[in-house]
Design a protein around this motif. Structure first.
Motif, PDB file in Angstrom:
ATOM      1  N   TYR A 251     -28.473   6.409  25.027  1.00 23.24           N
ATOM      2  CA  TYR A 251     -27.718   5.803  26.126  1.00 23.24           C
ATOM      3  C   TYR A 251     -28.308   6.266  27.450  1.00 23.24           C
ATOM      4  N   CYS A 252     -27.884   5.601  28.521  1.00 21.55           N
ATOM      5  CA  CYS A 252     -28.498   5.853  29.838  1.00 21.55           C
ATOM      6  C   CYS A 252     -27.569   6.752  30.660  1.00 21.55           C
ATOM      7  N   SER A 253     -28.148   7.671  31.382  1.00 15.76           N
ATOM      8  CA  SER A 253     -27.324   8.493  32.282  1.00 15.76           C
ATOM      9  C   SER A 253     -28.214   9.022  33.394  1.00 15.76           C
ATOM     10  N   GLY A 254     -27.584   9.334  34.548  1.00 18.64           N
ATOM     11  CA  GLY A 254     -28.352   9.887  35.671  1.00 18.64           C
ATOM     12  C   GLY A 254     -28.035   9.118  36.950  1.00 18.64           C
ATOM     13  N   GLN A 255     -28.554   9.624  38.075  1.00 15.47           N
ATOM     14  CA  GLN A 255     -28.225   9.014  39.357  1.00 15.47           C
ATOM     15  C   GLN A 255     -29.260   7.960  39.746  1.00 15.47           C
ATOM     16  N   CYS A 256     -28.755   6.991  40.589  1.00 14.84           N
ATOM     17  CA  CYS A 256     -29.650   5.938  41.086  1.00 14.84           C
ATOM     18  C   CYS A 256     -29.547   5.930  42.621  1.00 14.84           C
ATOM     19  N   PRO A 257     -30.297   6.808  43.301  1.00 15.50           N
ATOM     20  CA  PRO A 257     -30.245   6.779  44.771  1.00 15.50           C
ATOM     21  C   PRO A 257     -30.847   5.468  45.279  1.00 15.50           C
ATOM     22  N   PRO A 258     -30.542   5.068  46.566  1.00 14.52           N
ATOM     23  CA  PRO A 258     -30.973   3.754  47.055  1.00 14.52           C
ATOM     24  C   PRO A 258     -32.458   3.485  46.846  1.00 14.52           C
ATOM     25  N   HIS A 259     -33.289   4.502  47.008  1.00 15.05           N
ATOM     26  CA  HIS A 259     -34.724   4.178  46.923  1.00 15.05           C
ATOM     27  C   HIS A 259     -35.133   3.845  45.496  1.00 15.05           C
TER      28      HIS A 259
ATOM     29  N   CYS B 268     -26.509   1.455  39.546  1.00 10.70           N
ATOM     30  CA  CYS B 268     -26.106   2.227  38.358  1.00 10.70           C
ATOM     31  C   CYS B 268     -27.256   2.321  37.359  1.00 10.70           C
ATOM     32  N   CYS B 269     -27.195   3.374  36.557  1.00 11.31           N
ATOM     33  CA  CYS B 269     -28.210   3.611  35.517  1.00 11.31           C
ATOM     34  C   CYS B 269     -27.815   2.822  34.270  1.00 11.31           C
ATOM     35  N   VAL B 270     -28.584   1.765  33.957  1.00 11.92           N
ATOM     36  CA  VAL B 270     -28.192   0.846  32.863  1.00 11.92           C
ATOM     37  C   VAL B 270     -29.366   0.604  31.926  1.00 11.92           C
TER      38      VAL B 270
ATOM     39  N   CYS C 201     -34.145   2.655  30.222  1.00 11.08           N
ATOM     40  CA  CYS C 201     -33.039   2.669  31.197  1.00 11.08           C
ATOM     41  C   CYS C 201     -33.641   2.476  32.590  1.00 11.08           C
ATOM     42  N   GLY C 202     -32.831   1.892  33.455  1.00  7.39           N
ATOM     43  CA  GLY C 202     -33.314   1.707  34.828  1.00  7.39           C
ATOM     44  C   GLY C 202     -32.134   1.557  35.766  1.00  7.39           C
ATOM     45  N   CYS C 203     -32.401   1.400  37.061  1.00  3.68           N
ATOM     46  CA  CYS C 203     -31.320   1.303  38.054  1.00  3.68           C
ATOM     47  C   CYS C 203     -31.044  -0.152  38.392  1.00  3.68           C
ATOM     48  N   SER C 204     -29.754  -0.508  38.359  1.00  7.90           N
ATOM     49  CA  SER C 204     -29.391  -1.916  38.652  1.00  7.90           C
ATOM     50  C   SER C 204     -29.653  -2.198  40.122  1.00  7.90           C
TER      51      SER C 204
END
Lengths: 218, 114
Positions: free
Chosen positions: B39-47, B78-80, B111-114
């Motif tokens: 599963y995916c987890s972690g932060q997605c800062p704007p950059h 979000c991390c998806v 996983c990646g950031c939406s």
């Protein structure tokens, strides 16, 4: 690890490893049941014998391709005790409703004993539900076999589809033919209908296409 | 894609192998013996918004939009999961029939950031 470390996603405290493991296992159960469209895990009351299962799977691995997003089903036969000889056996299969509604390919696997003395002429009937106190019977297929061992007999999937009953009854009618086609007296056993070489159905089930229900209702 | 290490705060894929014996389900799920419940987890800062963890083109499009507009968007990223693979299962149903089915999108591969 308690309050010291922070969950990187939500900023809350992380779970202790055992608690996290228990949560993940619970999630795995939910995910599998949901993707298999089951509300709870099946309770297996009469699992097929391991040897029969291994043999059937080995046969199917040779070149079989499951339909895209569909299912392949192996259903082992149980026989009624009333059959006097294997040549008039009633084979009973338990299918789920979805399996019998979206059937698109069916083969009956039979094991002919090595003692086969000639050509075996076999007719396969489907027994339907009683109508006005009479049992309805439909001829599904006729086959001639000249060699012992396993035979995969194709059945018309249209003839197997549909009834609300989840029990599928196939009756075998076989007789021995001489070279010129005359019938000769037959030994008691020609087919294996129990044990590890028991017959089984190999079914390919189409996925539930959208609208299938509408077509059926129409 | 990033595979999560204990100290990785950014969006990554957390690998978990689930053994069906540990679930007590080995009596009805015949094959395989287990599967990867990632599963995916972690932060997605704007950059990192739009960085799908595999192909960066979408990421660069979002990044240039971020630069062109306000640098601090109100929404959060979000991390998806951005890539999944099917799982082939062989199991016994309640009638004792053997069912072989391919369950689509069962295993998270990236996983990646939406």
């Amino acid at each position: 690890q308690g309050a010291r470390s922070v969950c990187p996603s939500c900023g809350g405290p992380t779970l202790a490893p055992q608690a996290e493991r228990a949560l993940v296992l619970e999630l795995a159960k939910q995910q599998i049941l949901e993707r298999l469209h089951l509300t709870s895990r099946p309770r297996i009351t009469n699992p097929p014998p391991q040897a029969a299962l291994t043999r059937a799977l080995r046969r199917l691995q040779q070149g079989s391709v499951a339909p895209a997003n569909g299912e392949e089903v192996i259903s082992f036969a149980t026989t009624t005790d009333s059959s006097t000889s294997t040549c008039s056996s009633m084979l009973i299969f338990q299918l789920s409703t979805a399996q019998s509604h979206h059937l698109h390919h069916a083969r009956l696997w039979l094991h002919v004993l090595p003692t086969l003395p000639g050509t075996l002429y076999l007719r396969i009937f489907r027994w339907g539900p009683r109508r006005r106190h009479r049992v309805s019977r439909a001829l599904l297929a006729e086959h001639q076999m000249t060699t012992p061992g396993w035979h995969a007999l194709t059945l018309p999937s249209s003839g197997l589809r549909g009834e609300e009953s989840r029990v599928l009854k196939l009756q075998l009618h076989c007789r021995l033919l001489e070279g010129n086609g005359t019938t000769i007296p037959q030994p008691r056993r020609l087919l294996d209908t129990a044990g590890d070489q028991r017959p089984f159905l190999e079914l390919k089930i189409q996925p539930n296409e959208p609208g299938t229900g509408r077509a059926r209702r129409r | 894609t990033l595979t999560c290490e204990p100290e990785t705060p950014l969006c990554c894929r957390r690998d978990y192998y689930v053994d069906f014996q540990e679930l007590g389900w080995q009596d009805w799920i015949l094959q395989p013996e287990g599967y990867q419940l990632n599963y995916c987890s972690g932060q997605c800062p704007p950059h990192l918004a739009g960085s799908p963890g595999i192909a960066a083109s979408f990421h660069s499009a979002v990044f240039s939009l971020l630069k062109a507009n306000n640098p601090w968007p109100l929404g959060t990223s979000c991390c998806v999961p951005t890539a999944r693979s099917p799982l082939s299962l062989l199991y016994l149903d309640r009638n004792g029939n053997v069912v072989k089915t391919d369950v689509p999108d069962m295993v998270v591969e990236a996983c990646g950031c939406s």
